[in-house]
Design a protein around this motif. Structure first.
Motif, PDB file in Angstrom:
ATOM      1  N   SER A   1     -10.868   4.249   6.578  1.00 24.68           N
ATOM      2  CA  SER A   1     -10.699   3.760   4.992  1.00 24.68           C
ATOM      3  C   SER A   1     -10.758   2.393   5.071  1.00 24.68           C
ATOM      4  O   SER A   1     -10.350   1.590   5.936  1.00 24.68           O
ATOM      5  CB  SER A   1      -9.508   4.156   4.368  1.00 24.68           C
ATOM      6  OG  SER A   1      -8.281   3.638   5.249  1.00 24.68           O
TER       7      SER A   1
ATOM      8  N   GLN B   1      -9.767  -0.127  -1.307  1.00 25.87           N
ATOM      9  CA  GLN B   1      -8.636   0.219  -1.980  1.00 25.87           C
ATOM     10  C   GLN B   1      -8.410   0.092  -3.505  1.00 25.87           C
ATOM     11  O   GLN B   1      -9.208  -0.831  -3.848  1.00 25.87           O
ATOM     12  CB  GLN B   1      -7.306  -0.582  -1.308  1.00 25.87           C
ATOM     13  CG  GLN B   1      -7.131  -0.501   0.243  1.00 25.87           C
ATOM     14  CD  GLN B   1      -6.048  -1.277   0.711  1.00 25.87           C
ATOM     15  OE1 GLN B   1      -5.941  -2.341   0.069  1.00 25.87           O
ATOM     16  NE2 GLN B   1      -5.334  -0.909   1.689  1.00 25.87           N
TER      17      GLN B   1
ATOM     18  N   ARG C   1      -3.142   9.726  -3.611  1.00 26.55           N
ATOM     19  CA  ARG C   1      -4.507  10.042  -3.327  1.00 26.55           C
ATOM     20  C   ARG C   1      -5.494   9.734  -4.148  1.00 26.55           C
ATOM     21  O   ARG C   1      -5.032  10.396  -5.439  1.00 26.55           O
ATOM     22  CB  ARG C   1      -4.492  11.494  -2.823  1.00 26.55           C
ATOM     23  CG  ARG C   1      -3.990  11.687  -1.213  1.00 26.55           C
ATOM     24  CD  ARG C   1      -4.732  11.242  -0.077  1.00 26.55           C
ATOM     25  NE  ARG C   1      -4.526  11.349   0.821  1.00 26.55           N
ATOM     26  CZ  ARG C   1      -3.526  10.660   1.636  1.00 26.55           C
ATOM     27  NH1 ARG C   1      -3.217   9.505   1.181  1.00 26.55           N
ATOM     28  NH2 ARG C   1      -3.227  10.765   3.001  1.00 26.55           N
TER      29      ARG C   1
ATOM     30  N   LYS D   1       0.456  -0.690  -6.721  1.00 20.45           N
ATOM     31  CA  LYS D   1       0.196  -0.197  -5.119  1.00 20.45           C
ATOM     32  C   LYS D   1      -1.172  -0.051  -4.790  1.00 20.45           C
ATOM     33  O   LYS D   1      -1.824   0.481  -5.501  1.00 20.45           O
ATOM     34  CB  LYS D   1       1.105   0.972  -4.756  1.00 20.45           C
ATOM     35  CG  LYS D   1       2.671   0.989  -5.174  1.00 20.45           C
ATOM     36  CD  LYS D   1       3.505   1.936  -4.644  1.00 20.45           C
ATOM     37  CE  LYS D   1       4.859   1.732  -4.725  1.00 20.45           C
ATOM     38  NZ  LYS D   1       5.644   3.027  -4.637  1.00 20.45           N
ATOM     39  N   TRP D   2      -1.507  -0.529  -3.782  1.00 19.39           N
ATOM     40  CA  TRP D   2      -2.882  -0.306  -3.144  1.00 19.39           C
ATOM     41  C   TRP D   2      -2.984   1.064  -2.517  1.00 19.39           C
ATOM     42  O   TRP D   2      -2.206   1.407  -1.771  1.00 19.39           O
ATOM     43  CB  TRP D   2      -3.060  -1.299  -2.233  1.00 19.39           C
ATOM     44  CG  TRP D   2      -3.524  -2.609  -2.671  1.00 19.39           C
ATOM     45  CD1 TRP D   2      -2.688  -3.745  -2.803  1.00 19.39           C
ATOM     46  CD2 TRP D   2      -4.597  -3.082  -3.871  1.00 19.39           C
ATOM     47  NE1 TRP D   2      -3.113  -4.949  -3.421  1.00 19.39           N
ATOM     48  CE2 TRP D   2      -4.320  -4.554  -3.870  1.00 19.39           C
ATOM     49  CE3 TRP D   2      -5.698  -2.567  -4.162  1.00 19.39           C
ATOM     50  CZ2 TRP D   2      -5.179  -5.299  -4.860  1.00 19.39           C
ATOM     51  CZ3 TRP D   2      -6.540  -3.312  -5.127  1.00 19.39           C
ATOM     52  CH2 TRP D   2      -6.384  -4.565  -5.504  1.00 19.39           C
ATOM     53  N   VAL D   3      -3.849   1.926  -3.191  1.00 16.62           N
ATOM     54  CA  VAL D   3      -4.211   3.218  -2.489  1.00 16.62           C
ATOM     55  C   VAL D   3      -5.609   3.186  -1.818  1.00 16.62           C
ATOM     56  O   VAL D   3      -6.638   2.829  -2.294  1.00 16.62           O
ATOM     57  CB  VAL D   3      -4.456   4.162  -3.845  1.00 16.62           C
ATOM     58  CG1 VAL D   3      -4.561   5.652  -3.237  1.00 16.62           C
ATOM     59  CG2 VAL D   3      -2.936   4.238  -4.470  1.00 16.62           C
ATOM     60  N   ASN D   4      -5.513   3.659  -0.391  1.00 11.45           N
ATOM     61  CA  ASN D   4      -6.776   3.828   0.462  1.00 11.45           C
ATOM     62  C   ASN D   4      -7.440   5.034  -0.029  1.00 11.45           C
ATOM     63  O   ASN D   4      -7.008   5.988  -0.725  1.00 11.45           O
ATOM     64  CB  ASN D   4      -6.236   3.973   1.819  1.00 11.45           C
ATOM     65  CG  ASN D   4      -5.486   2.856   2.591  1.00 11.45           C
ATOM     66  OD1 ASN D   4      -6.086   1.731   2.316  1.00 11.45           O
ATOM     67  ND2 ASN D   4      -4.653   3.164   3.300  1.00 11.45           N
TER      68      ASN D   4
ATOM     69  N   SER E   1       0.853  -1.257  -0.001  1.00 10.14           N
ATOM     70  CA  SER E   1      -0.098  -0.115   0.259  1.00 10.14           C
ATOM     71  C   SER E   1       0.807   1.231  -0.082  1.00 10.14           C
ATOM     72  O   SER E   1       2.103   1.135   0.410  1.00 10.14           O
ATOM     73  CB  SER E   1      -0.896   0.067   1.167  1.00 10.14           C
ATOM     74  OG  SER E   1      -0.267   0.068   2.365  1.00 10.14           O
TER      75      SER E   1
ATOM     76  N   PRO F   1       0.734   5.138   1.004  1.00 12.19           N
ATOM     77  CA  PRO F   1      -0.028   6.197   1.807  1.00 12.19           C
ATOM     78  C   PRO F   1      -0.056   7.585   1.145  1.00 12.19           C
ATOM     79  O   PRO F   1      -0.704   8.469   1.449  1.00 12.19           O
ATOM     80  CB  PRO F   1       0.253   6.248   3.500  1.00 12.19           C
ATOM     81  CG  PRO F   1       1.695   5.769   3.186  1.00 12.19           C
ATOM     82  CD  PRO F   1       1.681   4.702   2.199  1.00 12.19           C
TER      83      PRO F   1
ATOM     84  N   GLU G   1      -9.707   7.484   1.256  1.00  9.46           N
ATOM     85  CA  GLU G   1     -10.111   8.184   2.575  1.00  9.46           C
ATOM     86  C   GLU G   1     -11.524   8.771   2.472  1.00  9.46           C
ATOM     87  O   GLU G   1     -12.052   9.589   1.817  1.00  9.46           O
ATOM     88  CB  GLU G   1      -9.131   9.210   2.674  1.00  9.46           C
ATOM     89  CG  GLU G   1      -7.764   8.660   3.062  1.00  9.46           C
ATOM     90  CD  GLU G   1      -7.498   7.619   4.247  1.00  9.46           C
ATOM     91  OE1 GLU G   1      -8.510   7.863   5.145  1.00  9.46           O
ATOM     92  OE2 GLU G   1      -6.551   7.072   4.100  1.00  9.46           O
TER      93      GLU G   1
ATOM     94  N   HIS H   1     -10.100  -3.182  -7.531  1.00 11.97           N
ATOM     95  CA  HIS H   1     -10.123  -2.731  -6.108  1.00 11.97           C
ATOM     96  C   HIS H   1     -10.440  -3.762  -5.216  1.00 11.97           C
ATOM     97  O   HIS H   1     -10.901  -4.753  -5.682  1.00 11.97           O
ATOM     98  CB  HIS H   1     -11.287  -1.470  -6.061  1.00 11.97           C
ATOM     99  CG  HIS H   1     -12.648  -1.905  -6.781  1.00 11.97           C
ATOM    100  ND1 HIS H   1     -12.528  -1.952  -8.315  1.00 11.97           N
ATOM    101  CD2 HIS H   1     -13.739  -2.149  -6.270  1.00 11.97           C
ATOM    102  CE1 HIS H   1     -13.750  -2.235  -8.275  1.00 11.97           C
ATOM    103  NE2 HIS H   1     -14.656  -2.572  -7.307  1.00 11.97           N
TER     104      HIS H   1
END
Length: 364
Positions: free
Chosen positions: A254, A257, A47, A263-266, A42, A44, A268, A295
């Motif tokens: 969150s 993803q 965005r 890459k895994w993106v949260n 992941s 962080p 929010e 996802h």
């Protein structure tokens, strides 16, 4: 068994009520070569794009925001929008948007449904041969690994698609709230699709208008707390077969993803915002310019999470293939053209681990 039905499985919520120290083996995803939890890390720092609908409907800012929308759909396949409702109403772009009241009422009804005793929820249990109702989706065998979630999945629009025997009568306001929410979300979808087709420089309004007579299916998810959240998934990685998908996150943390650059993106949560992601129908229509993103959902050790997901489809009369303006003059069609019925037949009559989009492509 095809993918239009699902094997009955135990309630994850009831399992979580027992406060187990370990996750039962059937939910564990990090053993026996099952790599759906990894290998992607992941990130962080990334965005999900934020699209301002107010700027899209404002002549002074329209073009710049439309370019941002193009990049979001092309490079991510997903965006959040947080000024959707009142601005659309004020600009009279649609008859009505999804008001904050409608959103709050829908969130409240979903929470109240999942708070009901199990036997009451089972009144809406899935029937044999159908995905609709309370249960889990796409469980095709008794030894299949399971997601850490319970759901209720209902076909909402057009009205004649509704199976009201599966629509909960408890809580008492559930049906009326869902009916209003689905009608509101249809108007918002038509507006979003106008901008998506505009961003592709498609002059034909047939695509966006087809969503006026389209199908709207709503899946309401409950992700209970999990004693070993790092070993399970709320929903395994997948892309949606819809036109677009609109997700309302009912949590303050969150859990959703998206896969971006391996890459895994949260995502929010933003209060009152909707997450919009491209479905495979629009990937095909755009001839691969816009991508239906992978996802997944992850779960929390201490907190329960709810989400309300609307799968938005064009009219069954619309053929599914690359838009004519996007092929020819040196632009090669990546995808074949199918009738709506052919598209869904291929989706539901495939192996669960088979790439659906690959089935729709010309041999390269």
């Amino acid at each position: 068994m095809n993918l239009e039905s699902s094997v009955s499985v135990p309630s994850v919520q009831e399992l979580a009520f027992q406060r187990p120290e370990k996750v039962p083996p059937r939910y564990v995803r990090d053993e026996d070569g099952d790599d759906v939890i990894g290998p992607y890390p992941s990130d962080p720092s990334l965005r999900v794009p934020l699209i301002d609908m107010a700027k899209l409907v404002n002549a002074d800012t329209h073009q710049l925001e439309l370019q941002k929308l193009l990049l979001a759909c092309r490079d991510w396949g997903v965006f959040q929008t947080h000024t959707l409702y009142q601005e659309l109403i004020q600009q009279k772009l649609v008859n009505h948007g999804v008001s904050n009241t409608s959103i709050k009422n829908m969130e409240n009804q979903v929470r109240r449904f999942f708070e009901l005793p199990l036997q009451e929820k089972k009144r809406s249990a899935q029937r044999s041969g159908s995905l609709e109702g309370y249960g889990q989706a796409f469980v095709t065998s008794e030894d299949q690994k399971l997601d850490w979630n319970d759901m209720i999945f209902l076909k909402c629009l057009p009205i004649q698609n509704r199976k009201l025997d599966l629509w909960p009568q408890n809580p008492p306001e559930f049906r009326e709230t869902l009916e209003r929410y689905s009608e509101d979300i249809r108007e918002v979808t038509i507006a979003i699709m106008k901008f998506i087709t505009m961003s592709l420089e498609l002059q034909d309004t047939q695509i966006s208008e087809s969503f006026r007579e389209g199908l709207y299916d709503i899946r309401m998810n409950c992700y209970p707390p999990c004693p070993e959240p790092e070993r399970v998934l709320g929903i395994v990685p997948h892309a949606d077969n819809s036109g677009i998908t609109l997700l309302l996150d009912c949590a303050d943390f969150s859990g959703l993803q998206f896969l971006k650059d391996q890459k895994w993106v949260n995502v929010e949560p933003i209060e009152g915002a909707i997450v919009v992601n491209i479905g495979q129908i629009i990937e095909v229509v755009s001839n691969g310019i816009y991508k239906a993103p992978e996802h997944r959902a992850v779960v929390n050790k201490w907190k329960e999470r709810f989400s309300i997901v609307t799968f938005c489809y064009p009219s069954p009369d619309m053929n599914i293939g690359p838009a004519d303006q996007l092929i020819g003059e040196g632009k090669v069609a990546v995808y074949k053209k199918f009738t709506n019925a052919e598209y869904f037949s291929k989706f539901f009559n495939r192996k669960l681990d088979q790439s659906f989009l690959d089935m729709l492509k010309y041999d390269q």
